[in-house]
Scaffold this motif. Structure first.
Motif, mmCIF file in Angstrom:
data_model
loop_
_atom_site.group_PDB
_atom_site.id
_atom_site.type_symbol
_atom_site.label_atom_id
_atom_site.label_comp_id
_atom_site.label_asym_id
_atom_site.label_seq_id
_atom_site.Cartn_x
_atom_site.Cartn_y
_atom_site.Cartn_z
ATOM 1 N N HIS A 118 0.823 -1.206 0.000
ATOM 2 C CA HIS A 118 0.000 0.000 0.000
ATOM 3 C C HIS A 118 0.859 1.259 0.000
ATOM 4 N N GLN A 160 -3.957 6.308 7.828
ATOM 5 C CA GLN A 160 -4.616 5.461 6.828
ATOM 6 C C GLN A 160 -3.871 5.495 5.511
ATOM 7 N N THR A 161 -3.975 4.372 4.783
ATOM 8 C CA THR A 161 -3.418 4.311 3.439
ATOM 9 C C THR A 161 -4.325 5.104 2.495
ATOM 10 N N CYS A 208 -6.027 3.889 0.227
ATOM 11 C CA CYS A 208 -7.246 3.107 -0.010
ATOM 12 C C CYS A 208 -8.130 3.047 1.237
ATOM 13 N N GLY A 209 -7.694 3.661 2.337
ATOM 14 C CA GLY A 209 -8.520 3.749 3.534
ATOM 15 C C GLY A 209 -8.238 2.732 4.623
ATOM 16 N N LYS A 210 -7.225 1.885 4.451
ATOM 17 C CA LYS A 210 -6.911 0.894 5.486
ATOM 18 C C LYS A 210 -6.047 1.526 6.579
ATOM 19 N N CYS A 258 -4.958 1.895 -3.952
ATOM 20 C CA CYS A 258 -3.952 2.926 -3.651
ATOM 21 C C CYS A 258 -3.392 3.510 -4.950
ATOM 22 N N ALA A 296 -5.885 5.907 -6.433
ATOM 23 C CA ALA A 296 -5.930 7.155 -5.652
ATOM 24 C C ALA A 296 -4.738 8.047 -5.950
#
Length: 88
Positions: A30, A45-46, A48-50, A82, A85
């Motif tokens: 990520h 957070q990454t 991608c939202g993790k 990721c 984004a």
């Protein structure tokens, strides 16, 4: 913006159920922004939202402007979310 590369790991036991400790395997790689308040640290957070809390930092810096954020040897595990984004 500084980008930090992180490995999401998963633990697996030996397939033969023999003795030994679980082995760490890469689940995904990520990208996350660097923490704006603490240089050198990663944000929460990454892209991608993790959550980044349990991820392992990869010691990698792109060669220069326009270079890939992802180390070439980790391409099979690239997080597509990721990557999207970062390109948008």
């Amino acid at each position: 913006m500084a980008i930090v590369v992180l490995r999401e790991l998963r633990m697996e036991l030996s397939e033969d159920f023999g003795p030994g400790d679980p082995v760490s395997l890469i689940e995904a790689v990520h990208a996350a922004p660097a923490d704006p308040d603490t240089p050198g640290d990663v944000d929460d957070q990454t892209f991608c939202g993790k959550p980044t809390q349990d991820m392992e930092r990869v010691n990698y810096r792109p060669a220069g402007p326009g270079a890939s954020w992802l180390p070439p040897n980790m391409r099979p595990w690239e997080c597509a979310a990721c990557a999207r984004a970062l390109h948008s």
